[in-house]
Design an enzyme around this catalytic site. Structure first.
Site, PDB file in Angstrom:
ATOM      1  N   SER A  98       0.794  -1.230   0.000  1.00  0.00           N
ATOM      2  CA  SER A  98       0.000   0.000   0.000  1.00  0.00           C
ATOM      3  C   SER A  98       0.828   1.282   0.000  1.00  0.00           C
ATOM      4  CB  SER A  98      -0.968   0.014   1.178  1.00  0.00           C
ATOM      5  OG  SER A  98      -0.277   0.204   2.390  1.00  0.00           O
ATOM      6  N   LYS A 123       0.395   4.507   6.698  1.00  0.00           N
ATOM      7  CA  LYS A 123      -0.279   5.318   5.671  1.00  0.00           C
ATOM      8  C   LYS A 123       0.211   6.761   5.757  1.00  0.00           C
ATOM      9  CE  LYS A 123      -3.097   1.862   4.761  1.00  0.00           C
ATOM     10  NZ  LYS A 123      -2.852   1.016   3.628  1.00  0.00           N
TER      11      LYS A 123
END
Length: 196
Positions: A64, A107
């Site tokens: 990710s 993230k």
């Protein structure tokens, strides 16, 4: 006739030690054991405080955050920014997953409380937006096509943030600070551009 001699062991002498020497040896061993336990507790408390308030080493997995962070990269996540509320747009953070508290996620912060976030794809004709509520942040992975993030589960509470990634340690050829977002989704607010 021969005389029988029996050797009698005095209760105070076991293994050649007198009662006083045995008690002293027991006290010495007990003191050393308790000292070891004390040092273990002290160093455990120091380690806990270091990991809780200074930072920790994190091995990242999953696609990710590619290309910024790839599978098996080792990063250092510092905790002071979280405690001092210094997390900013563009920072990469380690946070608890909103779905599984036993799992951490890595993230990038795209929006802070009060920010307006575009939630539709770039190809969508009609754009949809949402506002980040108070006490929350909007997180997205750098690899938008292969990231489960705030686009799926919405903004996350600030309290789920564990730390800010400030340094990539491994592999050695990419040692250093982390690059800016390749997605260019971080939009500075008017007040942000005024302060620059």
């Amino acid at each position: 006739m021969r005389e029988r001699t029996t050797s009698q062991i005095q209760p105070a002498q076991v293994a050649g030690l007198t009662l006083g020497e045995g008690v002293e040896m027991f006290r010495s061993m007990l003191g050393k054991a308790l000292g070891l336990v004390g040092y273990t507790i002290q160093y455990g408390c120091i380690a806990h405080c270091a990991f809780e308030y200074i930072g920790e080493f994190v091995v990242c997995s999953g696609p990710s955050m590619e290309p910024t962070i790839v599978n098996h990269d080792v990063v250092f996540s510092e905790r002071m920014s979280r405690h001092l509320f210094k997390i900013q747009k563009g920072d990469i953070v380690i946070a608890k997953s909103p779905f599984d508290p036993n799992m951490n996620i890595c993230k990038r912060v795209i929006g802070l409380e009060g920010d307006k976030i575009c939630t539709s794809a770039q190809s969508d004709l009609f754009k949809t937006h949402t506002f980040v509520p108070m006490g929350h942040v909007w997180l997205e992975g750098d690899n938008l096509r292969n990231s489960t993030d705030s686009r799926n589960y919405g903004p996350i509470p600030y309290g789920l943030i564990r730390g800010r990634v400030c340094l990539k340690l491994w592999p050695l050829h990419s040692f250093g600070t982390l690059s800016e977002s390749p997605t260019k989704r971080i939009i500075k607010a008017q007040s942000d551009s005024d302060s620059d």
